[in-house]
Enzyme design. Sequence first.
Site, PDB file in Angstrom:
ATOM      1  CB  SER A   1      -0.850  -0.032   1.276  1.00  0.00           C
ATOM      2  OG  SER A   1      -1.442   1.220   1.519  1.00  0.00           O
TER       3      SER A   1
ATOM      4  CE1 TYR B   1      -3.989  -2.492   5.812  1.00  0.00           C
ATOM      5  CE2 TYR B   1      -3.393  -0.225   5.269  1.00  0.00           C
ATOM      6  CZ  TYR B   1      -3.726  -1.507   4.874  1.00  0.00           C
ATOM      7  OH  TYR B   1      -3.768  -1.817   3.534  1.00  0.00           O
TER       8      TYR B   1
ATOM      9  CG  ASN C   1     -13.403   3.067   7.851  1.00  0.00           C
ATOM     10  OD1 ASN C   1     -13.891   3.548   8.860  1.00  0.00           O
ATOM     11  ND2 ASN C   1     -13.243   1.761   7.693  1.00  0.00           N
TER      12      ASN C   1
ATOM     13  CE  LYS D   1      -1.606  -4.511   3.694  1.00  0.00           C
ATOM     14  NZ  LYS D   1      -1.887  -5.790   3.034  1.00  0.00           N
TER      15      LYS D   1
HETATM   16  P1  NAD Z   1     -11.252  -6.397   1.480  1.00  0.00           P
HETATM   17  O1  NAD Z   1     -11.469  -6.340   2.945  1.00  0.00           O
HETATM   18  O2  NAD Z   1     -12.406  -6.120   0.592  1.00  0.00           O
HETATM   19  O3  NAD Z   1     -10.633  -7.803   1.067  1.00  0.00           O
HETATM   20  C1  NAD Z   1      -9.810  -8.547   1.920  1.00  0.00           C
HETATM   21  C2  NAD Z   1     -10.373  -9.956   1.977  1.00  0.00           C
HETATM   22  O4  NAD Z   1      -9.549 -10.737   2.835  1.00  0.00           O
HETATM   23  C3  NAD Z   1     -11.800 -10.010   2.536  1.00  0.00           C
HETATM   24  O5  NAD Z   1     -12.623 -10.752   1.661  1.00  0.00           O
HETATM   25  C4  NAD Z   1     -11.638 -10.712   3.872  1.00  0.00           C
HETATM   26  O6  NAD Z   1     -12.774 -11.513   4.195  1.00  0.00           O
HETATM   27  C5  NAD Z   1     -10.389 -11.547   3.621  1.00  0.00           C
HETATM   28  N1  NAD Z   1      -9.661 -11.879   4.835  1.00  0.00           N
HETATM   29  C6  NAD Z   1      -9.250 -11.064   5.835  1.00  0.00           C
HETATM   30  N2  NAD Z   1      -8.606 -11.771   6.773  1.00  0.00           N
HETATM   31  C7  NAD Z   1      -8.608 -13.061   6.350  1.00  0.00           C
HETATM   32  C8  NAD Z   1      -8.098 -14.274   6.888  1.00  0.00           C
HETATM   33  N3  NAD Z   1      -7.474 -14.308   8.074  1.00  0.00           N
HETATM   34  N4  NAD Z   1      -8.258 -15.415   6.177  1.00  0.00           N
HETATM   35  C9  NAD Z   1      -8.877 -15.408   4.983  1.00  0.00           C
HETATM   36  N5  NAD Z   1      -9.393 -14.299   4.430  1.00  0.00           N
HETATM   37  C10 NAD Z   1      -9.248 -13.139   5.115  1.00  0.00           C
HETATM   38  O7  NAD Z   1     -10.048  -5.419   1.150  1.00  0.00           O
HETATM   39  P2  NAD Z   1      -9.463  -4.972  -0.270  1.00  0.00           P
HETATM   40  O8  NAD Z   1      -9.725  -3.526  -0.420  1.00  0.00           O
HETATM   41  O9  NAD Z   1      -9.886  -5.913  -1.331  1.00  0.00           O
HETATM   42  O10 NAD Z   1      -7.908  -5.127   0.039  1.00  0.00           O
HETATM   43  C11 NAD Z   1      -7.169  -6.253  -0.405  1.00  0.00           C
HETATM   44  C12 NAD Z   1      -5.720  -6.067  -0.009  1.00  0.00           C
HETATM   45  O11 NAD Z   1      -5.224  -4.855  -0.543  1.00  0.00           O
HETATM   46  C13 NAD Z   1      -5.505  -5.979   1.502  1.00  0.00           C
HETATM   47  O12 NAD Z   1      -4.294  -6.646   1.808  1.00  0.00           O
HETATM   48  C14 NAD Z   1      -5.360  -4.494   1.744  1.00  0.00           C
HETATM   49  O13 NAD Z   1      -4.585  -4.219   2.885  1.00  0.00           O
HETATM   50  C15 NAD Z   1      -4.644  -4.064   0.480  1.00  0.00           C
HETATM   51  N6  NAD Z   1      -4.846  -2.644   0.159  1.00  0.00           N
HETATM   52  C16 NAD Z   1      -6.108  -2.151   0.066  1.00  0.00           C
HETATM   53  C17 NAD Z   1      -6.300  -0.799  -0.213  1.00  0.00           C
HETATM   54  C18 NAD Z   1      -7.687  -0.205  -0.244  1.00  0.00           C
HETATM   55  O14 NAD Z   1      -7.814   0.995  -0.014  1.00  0.00           O
HETATM   56  N7  NAD Z   1      -8.740  -0.974  -0.559  1.00  0.00           N
HETATM   57  C19 NAD Z   1      -5.192   0.023  -0.436  1.00  0.00           C
HETATM   58  C20 NAD Z   1      -3.916  -0.532  -0.360  1.00  0.00           C
HETATM   59  C21 NAD Z   1      -3.751  -1.875  -0.049  1.00  0.00           C
HETATM   60  C1  WQD Z   2      -9.365  10.248   0.966  1.00  0.00           C
HETATM   61  C2  WQD Z   2      -9.531  11.754   1.194  1.00  0.00           C
HETATM   62  C3  WQD Z   2      -9.780  12.347   3.504  1.00  0.00           C
HETATM   63  C4  WQD Z   2     -13.625  10.326   4.058  1.00  0.00           C
HETATM   64  C5  WQD Z   2      -6.839   5.155   3.098  1.00  0.00           C
HETATM   65  C6  WQD Z   2      -5.767   4.477   3.909  1.00  0.00           C
HETATM   66  C7  WQD Z   2      -4.660   3.974   3.021  1.00  0.00           C
HETATM   67  C8  WQD Z   2      -5.210   3.090   1.886  1.00  0.00           C
HETATM   68  C9  WQD Z   2      -6.380   3.726   1.189  1.00  0.00           C
HETATM   69  C10 WQD Z   2      -5.022   0.741   2.469  1.00  0.00           C
HETATM   70  C11 WQD Z   2      -8.741  12.286   2.385  1.00  0.00           C
HETATM   71  C12 WQD Z   2     -11.038  12.674   2.742  1.00  0.00           C
HETATM   72  C13 WQD Z   2     -12.459  10.828   3.529  1.00  0.00           C
HETATM   73  C14 WQD Z   2     -14.651  11.237   4.473  1.00  0.00           C
HETATM   74  C15 WQD Z   2     -13.253  13.062   3.743  1.00  0.00           C
HETATM   75  N1  WQD Z   2      -5.691   1.841   2.371  1.00  0.00           N
HETATM   76  N2  WQD Z   2     -12.282  12.159   3.366  1.00  0.00           N
HETATM   77  N3  WQD Z   2     -14.417  12.573   4.279  1.00  0.00           N
HETATM   78  O1  WQD Z   2      -6.993   8.191   3.852  1.00  0.00           O
HETATM   79  O2  WQD Z   2      -6.102   8.525   1.508  1.00  0.00           O
HETATM   80  O3  WQD Z   2      -6.263   6.260   2.425  1.00  0.00           O
HETATM   81  O4  WQD Z   2      -7.351   4.218   2.137  1.00  0.00           O
HETATM   82  O5  WQD Z   2      -3.862   0.530   2.331  1.00  0.00           O
HETATM   83  O6  WQD Z   2      -3.768   3.274   3.826  1.00  0.00           O
HETATM   84  O7  WQD Z   2      -5.248   5.428   4.843  1.00  0.00           O
HETATM   85  O8  WQD Z   2      -8.343   7.433   1.828  1.00  0.00           O
HETATM   86  O9  WQD Z   2     -10.689   7.500   1.154  1.00  0.00           O
HETATM   87  O10 WQD Z   2     -10.132   7.591   3.624  1.00  0.00           O
HETATM   88  O11 WQD Z   2      -9.614   9.565   2.190  1.00  0.00           O
HETATM   89  O12 WQD Z   2     -13.111  14.273   3.606  1.00  0.00           O
HETATM   90  O13 WQD Z   2     -15.719  10.865   4.982  1.00  0.00           O
HETATM   91  O14 WQD Z   2     -10.915  12.021   1.507  1.00  0.00           O
HETATM   92  O15 WQD Z   2      -9.512  13.324   4.473  1.00  0.00           O
HETATM   93  O16 WQD Z   2      -8.310  13.576   2.054  1.00  0.00           O
HETATM   94  P1  WQD Z   2      -6.873   7.717   2.476  1.00  0.00           P
HETATM   95  P2  WQD Z   2      -9.765   7.955   2.233  1.00  0.00           P
END
Ligand code: NAD
Ligand code: WQD
Length: 337
Positions: A125, A149, A198, A153
Site C-alpha cells: 500500500s 495497519y 471509512n 504492510k
Molecule cells: P477487502 O477487505 O475487501 O478484502 C480482503 C479480503 O480478505 C476479505 O474478503 C476478507 O474476508 C479476507 N480476509 C481477511 N482476513 C482473512 C483471513 N485471516 N483469512 C482469509 N481471508 C481473510 O479489502 P481490499 O480492499 O480488497 O484489500 C485487499 C488487499 O489490498 C488488503 O491486503 C489491503 O490491505 C490491500 N490494500 C487495500 C487498499 C484499499 O484501499 N482498498 C489500499 C492498499 C492496499
Molecule cells: C481520501 C480523502 C480524507 C472520508 C486510506 C488508507 C490507506 C489506503 C487507502 C489501504 C482524504 C477525505 C475521507 C470522508 C473526507 N488503504 N475524506 N471525508 O486516507 O487517503 O487512504 O485508504 O492501504 O492506507 O489510509 O483514503 O478514502 O479515507 O480519504 O473528507 O468521509 O478524503 O480526508 O483527504 P486515504 P480515504
Amino acid sequence: MPRILLTGATGYIGSHTWLALLAAGHRVIGVDNFANSSPKVLERLHKLSGQAPVFIKADVCDGVAMRQVFDEHRIDAVVHFAAYKAVGESTEKPLEYYRNNLQGLINVAAAMQVHGVQRLVFSSSATVYGRPQSLPLTEDAPLSSTNPYGTTKLVGEQLLREMEACTPGWSLAYLRYFNPVGAHPSGEIGEDPRGTPNNLMPYVAQVASGARPELQIFGNDYDTPDGTGVRDYIHVMDLAAGHVAALSHLLGGSASFTVNLGTGRGYSVLEVVRAFERASGRPVPFKVVARREGDVAACYADPTLARDLIGWSAQRGLDEMCDDTWRWQRLNPRGFG
Ligand code: NAD
Ligand code: WQD
C-alpha cells in the site's frame, strides 16, 4: 495454464482480480474466510465469468488449513490479498491487525516454502510511504508507518524481502496500491463496506443515493489548490489489470520487483464530490469539519516504473471511477445484502 491462488479472493480487489485473471486465461483457486466479504460474491463471479469458481473457505491464520490448500491444488503463484485494512480500527485493535495480517502472511509463505511455490504477489500500500516528504512518490522514497495497519504492510514487505534473500528461486511482486475506487462495469461486484464507510468514495456514493444525509469533508485548509486533501484514486479494474501484468512478469522469469499502482494524478475531495454529482445526477451535500487525525495534504504516485517494468499503466479516469461506483451503488443499495 498457470494456476493462481488468491487469498482474500472474495474481497473488493480480490474479486475484480479474479475475473481479470480468468479473462487472461489463468486458473484461479480462491481462499477467503468472509471476515470482510460475502459468499454472494461467488455467485456474481460465476455469472460474470460463466465458470463455477474454485473456492475454499479458510482462514489464512490457520496454518494447517493453508497447507491443506497447497496439498490439494497444484499452484504456480500466489496473490496474497487477505488482510484487515481499516486504518482507524487498527489503532483500536493493533493486536488483531498484527495477528491477522502478519500471521496470515507467515502461513502463506511457509506453505509456499513447503510446496516449492516461488512466485508471490503481495498487496502492499502507499501507506508504507508514511507522511510523504516529496511528491510524486517514487518507489525509492523513504518508508515509515503512522498506524498499526501501515506497520503490518511495512513489516510484511520486510519479512518477505528477508525471506527471499535466503530462499533461492523466489521472486516476488510488491504492489503498492494508491486509493482503489470504482467497480466492475457490470455493476455486479464492487466495494461493500460494513457499517459506516471509512473511505471517501463509498461514503460519497451513499450520500448520493440518499442513504446518508451529508458528507463530512475532513478539512479545507490544506496546502492544496482548493484546500481539501488530494489523493491518487485508481480504478479497481486498472488495479486488477496491474495484478495480471505483475504475474505474467513473474511467471516469465523476472526477478523480484516493487511498483506503485496509481495513476500519477491527484484529485481533491471537492473534485471527487463534483465528479460524483455529474455521474449520478444527484447532489452530494457536504459540511467541512476538522481535519482527520493522521491525514496528509496530498499523496500521489509516480507510476513510471510500473509502465517501464511490467508494461502497465492506468487507463481509466475519475469520471469512469464515479460512473462505475454509482452503477454498483444504484444496483446494490445494500451491497451484497
Ligand atoms: P477487502 O477487505 O475487501 O478484502 C480482503 C479480503 O480478505 C476479505 O474478503 C476478507 O474476508 C479476507 N480476509 C481477511 N482476513 C482473512 C483471513 N485471516 N483469512 C482469509 N481471508 C481473510 O479489502 P481490499 O480492499 O480488497 O484489500 C485487499 C488487499 O489490498 C488488503 O491486503 C489491503 O490491505 C490491500 N490494500 C487495500 C487498499 C484499499 O484501499 N482498498 C489500499 C492498499 C492496499
Ligand atoms: C481520501 C480523502 C480524507 C472520508 C486510506 C488508507 C490507506 C489506503 C487507502 C489501504 C482524504 C477525505 C475521507 C470522508 C473526507 N488503504 N475524506 N471525508 O486516507 O487517503 O487512504 O485508504 O492501504 O492506507 O489510509 O483514503 O478514502 O479515507 O480519504 O473528507 O468521509 O478524503 O480526508 O483527504 P486515504 P480515504
